[in-house]
Design a protein around this motif. Structure first.
Motif, short mmCIF file in Angstrom:
data_model
loop_
_atom_site.label_atom_id
_atom_site.label_comp_id
_atom_site.label_asym_id
_atom_site.label_seq_id
_atom_site.Cartn_x
_atom_site.Cartn_y
_atom_site.Cartn_z
N ARG A 35 -10.12 18.20 36.02
CA ARG A 35 -10.64 17.37 34.93
C ARG A 35 -9.95 17.73 33.61
NH1 ARG A 35 -15.64 18.66 37.49
NH2 ARG A 35 -16.31 20.04 35.80
N LYS A 36 -9.79 19.01 33.36
CA LYS A 36 -9.13 19.45 32.12
C LYS A 36 -7.65 19.05 32.11
CE LYS A 36 -12.12 23.41 31.06
NZ LYS A 36 -12.19 24.90 30.97
N TYR B 42 -18.42 10.64 31.24
CA TYR B 42 -17.26 10.08 31.94
C TYR B 42 -17.36 8.57 32.09
CZ TYR B 42 -14.22 8.69 35.78
OH TYR B 42 -13.29 8.04 36.56
N ASN C 139 -12.71 12.68 36.45
CA ASN C 139 -14.04 13.05 36.93
C ASN C 139 -13.93 13.71 38.31
OD1 ASN C 139 -16.91 13.19 36.77
ND2 ASN C 139 -17.08 11.37 38.07
N ASP C 140 -12.90 14.51 38.48
CA ASP C 140 -12.68 15.25 39.73
C ASP C 140 -13.79 16.29 39.91
OD1 ASP C 140 -9.95 15.81 41.58
OD2 ASP C 140 -11.28 17.55 41.42
N GLU C 141 -13.98 16.72 41.14
CA GLU C 141 -14.97 17.77 41.41
C GLU C 141 -14.57 19.10 40.78
OE1 GLU C 141 -15.10 17.72 45.65
OE2 GLU C 141 -16.71 16.23 45.73
N SER C 142 -13.27 19.29 40.58
CA SER C 142 -12.76 20.54 40.01
C SER C 142 -12.65 20.44 38.49
CB SER C 142 -11.38 20.86 40.60
OG SER C 142 -10.70 21.82 39.82
N GLU C 143 -13.21 21.41 37.80
CA GLU C 143 -13.11 21.42 36.34
C GLU C 143 -11.66 21.57 35.89
OE1 GLU C 143 -14.95 23.74 32.42
OE2 GLU C 143 -15.42 24.45 34.44
N ASP C 144 -10.87 22.35 36.62
CA ASP C 144 -9.47 22.53 36.25
C ASP C 144 -8.71 21.20 36.32
OD1 ASP C 144 -9.78 25.22 35.79
OD2 ASP C 144 -9.05 25.83 37.77
N SER D 187 -7.45 15.40 31.30
CA SER D 187 -7.73 15.18 29.88
C SER D 187 -6.52 15.53 29.03
CB SER D 187 -8.94 16.03 29.45
OG SER D 187 -9.18 15.88 28.07
N ARG E 89 -10.25 18.44 25.78
CA ARG E 89 -11.61 18.69 26.29
C ARG E 89 -12.02 17.56 27.23
NH1 ARG E 89 -13.19 16.92 20.93
NH2 ARG E 89 -14.43 15.00 21.05
N VAL E 90 -12.88 17.89 28.16
CA VAL E 90 -13.37 16.91 29.13
C VAL E 90 -14.42 16.03 28.44
CG1 VAL E 90 -14.61 16.62 31.31
CG2 VAL E 90 -12.93 18.46 31.06
#
Length: 257
Positions: free
Chosen positions: A125-126, A161, A118-123, A129, A156-157
């Protein structure tokens, strides 16, 4: 260095892989790397090289690589965090679950993976995962694998969460009772994170892990250290979400009273 992995000659790649890995790891110790530019290139190179080192080479450098990438999980650079989690997942895919040293690091790092899911960055988070998809078979726990495969198939995220964190945390706590105190202490270290979201995630993870424990397991937890740190988050001066997460965690721990 990483381009060595794309060498057309396997013999050339294997011959120089060990030297290239050592050089890449040296980049993680560059004291002048204020913006983590060299560290980023080093992690990217290691990601490429891991696939080309033979088993003997990989095992010879495993401890050093694992120790060096762990601090990178918490770097300010989101790209470096993502690349570091990706490397950890690739190492898991190569090493497997029969290596005691890697399994020790997996248990030590699983808290970081769950928090940065559940990081602020989508990268990031991916990357977390994807890493969970690579490491879950190593735990040998069917319920843990089921959650990962259901909620994070193909990297996928997860859609929710908090629910996924709760499910994975409870499975870990009950499946590895000898590791629960280690997990809890690791969580408490993250209460001091400079990132409010990570502090909130750590508070929730603590509540989810400890809230399912039996009376026997509750007795082995370092309660004074963990709980005193958790209570401080109730007064977090920076972010209301941290205070809310801490309150939820405390509410999950009523059986400890």
């Amino acid at each position: 260095l990483g381009e060595l992995s794309e060498s057309a000659s396997p013999s050339v790649a294997e011959r120089f892989a060990s030297m290239a890995v050592e050089a890449a790891m040296g980049g993680l110790d560059d004291l002048g790397d204020k913006n983590d530019t060299v560290a980023m290139e080093s992690i990217v190179a290691l990601n490429k090289l891991v696939s080309r080192t033979n088993d003997a080479q990989l095992h010879s450098i495993l401890r050093q690589v694992l120790l060096k990438i762990r601090p990178c999980f918490e770097k300010e650079s989101a790209a470096l965090r993502a690349a570091s989690f990706t490397l950890f997942g690739e190492l898991a895919a190569r090493i497997g679950g029969d290596n005691d040293e890697f399994m020790s690091h997996l248990h030590a790092n699983i808290v970081a993976v769950l928090l940065h899911l559940n990081d602020e960055s989508e990268d990031v988070r991916k990357a977390c995962s994807t890493t969970l998809n690579q490491v879950h078979p190593l735990f040998g726990v069917g319920t843990f694998s089921s959650v990962v495969e259901r909620e994070m198939k193909d990297g996928r995220v997860p859609a929710t969460y908090t629910a996924v964190q709760r499910d994975l945390a409870s499975v870990l706590a009950l499946s590895f009772p000898d590791r629960v105190n280690q997990y809890a202490l690791t969580c408490s270290n993250y209460f001091k994170s400079s990132n409010a979201r990570i502090r909130a995630n750590a508070a929730l993870l603590t509540g989810h892990m400890l809230g399912v424990l039996t009376p026997q397991l509750r007795a082995i937890i370092s309660k004074d250290l963990v709980f005193s740190s958790l209570v401080l988050l109730l007064k977090d001066p920076e972010d209301v979400s941290v205070r809310i997460a801490a309150a939820k965690a405390v509410g999950s721990l009523h059986d400890f009273s």
